[in-house]
Structures are given as C-alpha cells and as structure tokens.
Scaffold this active site. Structure first.
Site, PDB file in Angstrom:
ATOM      1  N   SER A  74       0.270  -1.532  -4.201  1.00 16.53           N
ATOM      2  CA  SER A  74       1.091  -2.632  -4.690  1.00 16.53           C
ATOM      3  C   SER A  74       2.578  -2.286  -4.713  1.00 16.53           C
ATOM      4  O   SER A  74       3.212  -2.175  -3.677  1.00 16.53           O
ATOM      5  CB  SER A  74       0.580  -3.055  -6.070  1.00 16.53           C
ATOM      6  OG  SER A  74       1.079  -4.310  -6.424  1.00 16.53           O
TER       7      SER A  74
ATOM      8  N   LYS B  92      -2.966  -3.061  -1.103  1.00 24.32           N
ATOM      9  CA  LYS B  92      -3.038  -4.148  -2.077  1.00 24.32           C
ATOM     10  C   LYS B  92      -1.735  -4.928  -2.011  1.00 24.32           C
ATOM     11  O   LYS B  92      -0.761  -4.596  -2.658  1.00 24.32           O
ATOM     12  CB  LYS B  92      -3.275  -3.567  -3.467  1.00 24.32           C
ATOM     13  CG  LYS B  92      -3.973  -4.517  -4.436  1.00 24.32           C
ATOM     14  CD  LYS B  92      -3.024  -5.489  -5.086  1.00 24.32           C
ATOM     15  CE  LYS B  92      -3.718  -6.263  -6.189  1.00 24.32           C
ATOM     16  NZ  LYS B  92      -2.822  -7.217  -6.855  1.00 24.32           N
TER      17      LYS B  92
ATOM     18  N   ASP C  13      11.421   0.700   6.420  1.00 17.82           N
ATOM     19  CA  ASP C  13      12.069  -0.335   7.220  1.00 17.82           C
ATOM     20  C   ASP C  13      13.573  -0.109   7.336  1.00 17.82           C
ATOM     21  O   ASP C  13      14.171  -0.313   8.396  1.00 17.82           O
ATOM     22  CB  ASP C  13      11.799  -1.720   6.623  1.00 17.82           C
ATOM     23  CG  ASP C  13      10.357  -2.161   6.807  1.00 17.82           C
ATOM     24  OD1 ASP C  13       9.686  -1.616   7.706  1.00 17.82           O
ATOM     25  OD2 ASP C  13       9.894  -3.027   6.045  1.00 17.82           O
TER      26      ASP C  13
END
Length: 684
Positions: free
Chosen positions: A466, A491, A477
């Site tokens: 999560s 998740k 990124d």
C-alpha cells in the site's frame, strides 16, 4: 473514514476480531435486521464499489460457488446431491440479496450444518471404537481438494475421512505421542469442532454468506457484524491487546499473513509469515488444538489482556510436514506509537580506498498521531517528522548515501507516504487515486526544497504494501533512487468503512496509480535489483488472494527526472552478482527459495505409510539442513543437528535477513561512486 486517514493494509484478520457464538438453535432463521442489511449490501456493491459490478445471474453463479467454498472449501462434508438440491441458487443470489430473501441461503447452511455435525459424531465414534491403525499400506491422502468433485455418497466421504483420521493420528504419532496422547488430542480436536458447529447462530451464518458475497468481488471488501465493528474500531486505534499478528485461513489451518511492526510477536522474533498455528494455550493448562477451527475462534483464543502469556504450537512456513512444530511463547501487549517509530543507524563498508559510511533508516509503518495533529499540537509524532530527524542526524555523521528500509511495512496513512516523498524531491506529484466514477485525484508535494538530495535507496520485500508501494514507486519513477529487494505485495486499492442499519461494510472505493500511470495493484513494485526471498509469493501477496482486482494503467502525469540510475544499472548489477555469489547468506537465500518452490510443487499428497512418510520427510529436511549448515560453516557458526532448530540457533550477529541491508548499502555505495553528480557522494 477519510481517504487520507485510512490505514491501508493487506486483507487479513488482525488478532482480536471476534464473532461471539450465541445460543445454539435447531435451524437458525434470518432476522429482519439481516434481511435489510442484505439489501443495503447489494446496493452498496452495485453503486459504491470501485469495480463496475453487475449483480446479475453470471455474478450469482460466482457468488454461489464462493458460498460453497466458504462453507466446505475442501469438499469434505457436502455431497453432490446436497449441492444439486440448492443449484437453483446459482441464478438467484442476486435476487436473494436485493429482495432480502435469505431463507434458501440459510437452508443451504443448515444442510452443511447437518453434514458437519454428523461427520464429527462419526469421528468420535471411531475414536470410541479405538484407533488400532497400522501404517504399512501404500495409501496416500490428497492434501488440497478445493477443485475435487463433490462426493457421490456417504461411503465415499467415509473413505476420505478415514484417511484424514489416519493421517491425523500418524502425524501425532510421528511427533512422539503415544497412543493415549494421540487419542486424547484427536478427541479434543473433534469435540471442539462439534461444539462450535452446534453453537452457530444467525449472525454467524449471515457473516459467512456476506463473506462469500463480498469476497466474490474482491478480497478487501467485507461485511462487519456489529460486534466485529467494535473490534475494528479498537484495531484502528492501535490499542488492541494481543500479539500483533495478521492471520488468514489456509484450508484447515490458520497461517500468519504478516506481523504488526513493533508488536509483541514482531519483538519476540518467534513468528514469520506463512507459519501455521496448530494449537493455542494460555500460560498454564492444556493446549487447544485449532486445526479445522474457524479463524475468528482462533483469534479469540490468542487475544487476551496485556501482560499475559499465550503459547502457540507453530509449524514453520518452510516445514515440509505438519509434525515439525514447536511451541513458542509471546507476552501480549499493546502496540504503541513509540514501537513503530522510524530509527536510523550507520553501516560501515570497507573498500580498497578506505572505510565508507551508509545510513539506513528503518520505517516500520506510515504513522501519524492523529489526535495530537487534530488538536493543533506542534510537536505531534509522524513518520515524516521522525525520518526527517534521522536524515539530519545521518547527514551530520557524514554518510555517503541513505537506504530507507520499508521491508514488512504494510502501509498506513497515505498523507505520510505523500509527505515523506517530499523530503527527497522538490515539489511534484506523488500518486494518482482513481475513484469508482473514474475521476482521478492527484496528490503531491507542494513544499519547495528537499531535505536530502544525495544517493537514495529503498529496500522492499513481499510484505511492503500500500503506502510503501506508493513511496517506492514514486522514488523509482522520479529516478530519485534505486529500489532494491523483492517485488512488493501489490495492494493498490483503497477501502472505506460505511455504516449499515445492521453492521458495517468495508468497500473498495478507489485504486492507486503511480505518476507513470501504472497501478500498484496485483503486480506491486518491481525492484531495480531483485534479491532472493524466503517469502513465497504463491502464499503471501495480492496475487495469492482470490478475486484480486487486476493491474491496469491510467495516463501518466508530467514530472521531472531527478536522476538516471538506469544508466549505471548493469554495472551495479555486475558488482552485486559478484558479492551475492560470494556471500554465504545470499547463496543460502537463493538456494533455499528454489528448494521451497520445488518442495511446494512436490507436496500434493502425503503417504499414510509410516516408514515412507518418515523417509520422505527426512529426505526433504536433509536438503534443508545441508543448506543451513553450509551457510553456518562458511560463517564460522556452530552446525545444527536438526533443521527445525535453525530459528532458535540463528546468530544475532549474522541473521539471514541482515545480508539484504548490508548488500543494499553496498549497492548504494556503488551507485554513489559511479554517479559523482550527487553532492553527498563526494568524499572529503
């Protein structure tokens, strides 16, 4: 509950949740409150769930099969004729929900109830007759029957249960129990299961059906009875008194899904993910066998007052046979914010040109003291504030890079993941959240400047979930640092808790997406450099859960790259592979992970021949022991006589998992030296 405040964690039952069985009824009937709640659940799923759900006949078929699985997942009680008698429900569960007509749903449970009660009585009758088993046949027991055909006759089930009874007796006998002990333990097991079946009430049945309905859509949505809702509130306040373990059902067994960071079990170091619990006892008295026991009843046995001791009979995740168990003790306690605070340390690395220093900050969870924050206190505790303090300290100590250790971090407050990213970038988006209507909200760091712009590494594993995945994905990124370890949990969904007229519904309402547009759902975050892991992704992780929502993408957003770590990745990987091949702990992780995979594929049935069974177990454990002793010999540690002793004898100076931290520090140092553009990579 607001999205930002939601504590997003993988689906599992936290020790402490409880359904209280009521007065035994001959044939429980749905109450008016439950009928109304069923209608509200149907409306919530149709209009409030993230996925585009059509509660139609096709879905009804799936929900019917799920209900059968919830009742009799191993197809050991119901007959084919029982299932056929209720086959009309395949196309009517949607109607039953919207109409609140639960009579046939309860009738199917009652049929299962009759079969289960009769079966446990049959087992106790066999014990009354005396076991008198011989273990010299070629008979084998199939371990997983979730896809087996339904039995056509009682005699067919008798044969299956004869094998099951014989296997249970053989397992206890091999573990060293005499005939009287075997009979006593089995009698206790089956009497307990019979008693629990007889105590089932209307709320239990409704809960089982609702579990089938919601889990047929996704594994994180679910119904909470009024009593479960109270326990959930306790869980969210982190004041639950227990051992701090997330548990899941796994066939007849209850397994450890994850440990709450800083909780009693985590501090004790005696449990690991995928361990199976086969018996529970208090500080004194007999252990209660929990094989075949419902998850909530096991939870009830484990939960208790702060300061008391619970004993667990545990089969390690890597054990190849259920006879290889050991009893551990854990003192129950509450999980406090202090126990979950981020903590930093310095790792020294010796190279040809001298000693180097890399900082490591362990972040167990994404936490914030909501009460102090809402009260306007200036010095409230949070992950971001504690990490910032540690970063400043490590900078003062002259580290050449910082590794953020997010292993076993199951998530937490989204706002903390967002603000933590802001310590390492100079403003920008951090995560996209898409709701059920397709609307995308963009969260980001709005504060100018960075606290630390030096070499950065993020260490993750299968239990990083999560909010941890949001953080790792953003760092990757942005090209802000290297992500190291194993693929994360996957998740990538958000749940909210809504009140019903009777109980509550936890509903998946949104989905996380990285700024690149990739979802973190199902696939998780793929590290730049992958380490071997002893956590089996077939047993733990989003992809191991039934009906998990799929991975997908949305449009990427505009963001800048802070670096280009991929330019140096092949050179870094070459150096990593050389070190990994030479380090005993890394070789052990690689070889043990492969052995675990092979053993799992081989163990589809067990022999009921005692000599053959012992030979199979000894051969498999001999392989595990050889791997462990090869590792220990290379490290100069004492060798073991039995593999099962590995956890108890592991040296504090050379735990297997510590090699991942050490290697992450080496990798980050390589990166810092290969890319001299980093200010903190320059050595004085």
């Amino acid at each position: 509950m607001s999205l930002l405040a939601h504590l997003a964690r993988p689906a599992a039952a936290l020790v402490g949740l409880l359904l209280v069985a009521g007065v035994a009824l001959a044939q429980p009937q749905p109450t008016d409150a439950q009928r109304q709640a069923a209608v509200e659940v149907a409306e919530s799923l149709r209009y409030g769930h993230y996925a585009d759900i059509s509660l139609d006949d096709a879905w009804s078929h799936q929900a019917f099969e799920r209900y059968l699985s919830v009742l009799d997942g191993q197809r050991a009680f119901l007959l084919a004729e029982d299932v056929d008698d209720f086959r009309h429900l395949e196309a009517r569960i949607d109607d039953a929900l919207f109409d609140g007509d639960l009579n046939d749903i309860y009738a199917l449970y009652h049929r299962y109830h009759e079969r289960a009660e009769s079966r446990f009585e049959w087992l106790l009758e066999r014990l009354d007759e005396g076991l008198n088993f011989t273990y010299d046949s070629d008979m084998r027991l199939e371990l997983d029957r979730d896809e087996a055909p339904w039995a056509e006759s009682i005699e067919e089930l008798d044969e299956l249960w004869f094998k099951r009874l014989k296997n249970a007796a053989l397992t206890l006998a091999i573990s060293g129990q005499d005939d009287d002990q075997v009979e006593t333990n089995l009698r206790q097991r089956y009497e307990g299961q019979l008693s629990r079946v007889r105590q089932t009430n209307e709320e239990d049945i409704f809960g089982l059906f609702m579990a089938a309905v919601t889990s047929s859509i996704d594994p994180h949505s679910g119904y909470l009875s009024p009593r479960q809702g109270e326990s959930f509130d306790i869980q969210m306040r982190l004041s639950l008194e227990g051992i701090g373990a997330m548990l899941q059902s796994d066939g007849e067994y209850v397994k450890v899904a994850s440990l709450v960071p800083g909780g009693p079990a985590d501090r004790a170091g005696v449990l690991e993910p995928a361990d199976r619990i086969i018996a529970v006892g208090q500080e004194e008295g007999e252990m209660v066998n929990v094989v075949g026991m419902r998850l909530d009843n096991v939870v009830d046995l484990i939960r208790g007052p702060k300061g008391s001791v619970v004993r667990l009979d545990v089969v390690p995740a890597q054990a190849v046979d259920m006879t290889r168990s050991r009893v551990v003790e854990i003192t129950r306690d509450t999980v406090n914010l202090e126990d979950q605070a981020a903590q930093g340390k310095v790792i020294e690395i010796e190279r040809d040109d001298g000693m180097h220093r890399i900082g490591v900050i362990k972040i167990p969870t994404f936490y914030v003291d909501f009460d102090a924050w809402q009260a306007g206190e200036e010095d409230f505790r949070s992950t971001t504030r504690d990490v910032a303090r540690e970063v400043e300290r490590l900078k003062e100590e002259g580290v050449e890079g910082i590794v953020l250790d997010l292993r076993n971090n199951g998530g937490g407050a989204l706002q903390e993941a967002n603000s933590l990213i802001g310590l390492f970038i100079d403003r920008g988006p951090t995560v996209q959240v898409r709701d059920a209507r397709g609307r995308i909200s963009l969260y980001g760091d709005t504060e100018a400047g960075t606290l630390y712009d030096g070499p950065l590494g993020v260490l993750v594993n299968r239990l990083s979930a999560s909010a941890s995945e949001i953080f790792a994905g953003a760092i990757q990124d942005y090209g802000r640092g290297l992500v190291l370890g194993t693929p994360t949990f996957g998740k990538g969904t958000v749940q909210t808790l809504n009140d019903l007229s009777h109980g509550q519904i936890k509903l998946t309402r949104a989905k996380f997406y990285r700024i690149s547009g990739d979802s973190t759902q199902h696939r998780g975050v793929e590290p730049d450099i992958i380490f071997p892991s002893l956590i089996d992704p077939e047993l733990i992780g989003e992809s191991s859960l039934d009906n998990a929502l799929d991975w997908d993408t949305v449009r990427s957003v505009q963001y800048r790259h802070y670096g280009e770590p991929w330019r140096h990745l092949e050179a870094i990987k070459d150096r990593h592979r050389t070190r990994a091949a030479e380090h005993p702990n890394f070789r052990y992780l690689t070889e043990q992970a492969e052995l675990n995979r092979r053993l799992r594929e081989q163990t589809v049935s067990v022999s009921l021949n005692r000599e053959q069974r012992q030979r199979e177990v000894e051969e498999q454990e001999a392989e595990q022991l050889a791997l462990e002793n090869t590792r220990r010999q290379a490290l100069g540690l004492d060798l073991l006589e039995e593999w099962i002793d590995a956890r108890d004898e592991e040296s504090d100076e050379e735990p297997v998992e510590q090699v991942q931290v050490q290697e992450a520090a080496h990798i980050l140092l390589d990166y810092a030296l290969l890319d001299p553009g980093y200010r903190y990579a320059q050595r004085n």
